[in-house]
Design a protein around this motif. Sequence first.
Motif, mmCIF file in Angstrom:
data_model
loop_
_atom_site.group_PDB
_atom_site.id
_atom_site.type_symbol
_atom_site.label_atom_id
_atom_site.label_comp_id
_atom_site.label_asym_id
_atom_site.label_seq_id
_atom_site.Cartn_x
_atom_site.Cartn_y
_atom_site.Cartn_z
ATOM 1 N N LYS A 77 0.758 -1.262 -0.034
ATOM 2 C CA LYS A 77 0.074 -0.099 -0.129
ATOM 3 C C LYS A 77 0.793 1.202 0.193
ATOM 4 N N LEU A 81 1.076 4.095 -2.950
ATOM 5 C CA LEU A 81 1.026 5.521 -2.765
ATOM 6 C C LEU A 81 2.325 6.363 -3.139
ATOM 7 N N LYS A 86 1.380 10.420 -3.813
ATOM 8 C CA LYS A 86 0.741 10.887 -2.783
ATOM 9 C C LYS A 86 1.378 10.649 -1.404
ATOM 10 N N GLU A 88 1.576 12.506 1.144
ATOM 11 C CA GLU A 88 0.823 12.910 2.407
ATOM 12 C C GLU A 88 0.250 11.676 3.090
ATOM 13 N N GLU A 89 -0.555 10.862 2.024
ATOM 14 C CA GLU A 89 -0.986 9.609 2.300
ATOM 15 C C GLU A 89 0.046 8.344 2.680
ATOM 16 N N TRP A 91 2.911 9.240 4.059
ATOM 17 C CA TRP A 91 3.280 9.560 5.300
ATOM 18 C C TRP A 91 2.394 9.096 6.437
ATOM 19 N N ILE A 92 1.156 9.002 6.186
ATOM 20 C CA ILE A 92 0.004 8.318 7.236
ATOM 21 C C ILE A 92 -0.005 7.031 7.497
ATOM 22 N N VAL A 93 0.313 6.352 6.320
ATOM 23 C CA VAL A 93 0.352 4.730 6.097
ATOM 24 C C VAL A 93 1.894 4.473 6.850
#
Length: 186
Positions: A77, A81, A86, A88-89, A91-93
């Motif tokens: 995943k 990303l 992506k 920002e996404e 980084w969240i993952v």
Amino acid sequence: MNLKPPPPPSSPLASHSNPLPLTQTLTLHWVSPPPYPPTISKPTRLFRFRATANPTNPITDLAITAAADPPSSEDQKLLILLRQRKTEEAWIVYTQSTHLPNPTCLSRLLSQLSYQNTRTSLARAQSIITRLRNERQLRHLDANSLGLLAVAAAKAGQTRYATSIVKSMLRSGFLPHYKTWRIRTS
């Protein structure tokens, strides 16, 4: 062009048991050293390959896979990303992940954060470096991502941090890209 596999042999010998084992483990070793200087490359690893053949159709069903751990769903995943830019996404993952992502994901994430040239992204990139230093896993990063981080830190006015990254690269045997040496802080 649609290629069909050849039909199975119809000789009387084909009906006998297959003399080859269905699963074989091969170990590959360097016969000679790589053609480039060892100071530029990462340490070489031994790879183990598992070859599995289907006796009914040995030509089309030969599968060679590396014996390393398969990438986790979190790593897949994260990589998707990062390929889609992506950040920002991704980084969240990364922050929600319970384990350390694979080296490809780490290097790409660090590169993209460094390339953004914002205070937030630089702080995030530095937190990745801090985590890897604490876990003694800095070897997972490649020279390109470290060089980008050094340039981003220098552009942000953090010349000591940029210098420490370059020194760390040199200690690890990486030669920074020539653009890293031409850092301009203005």
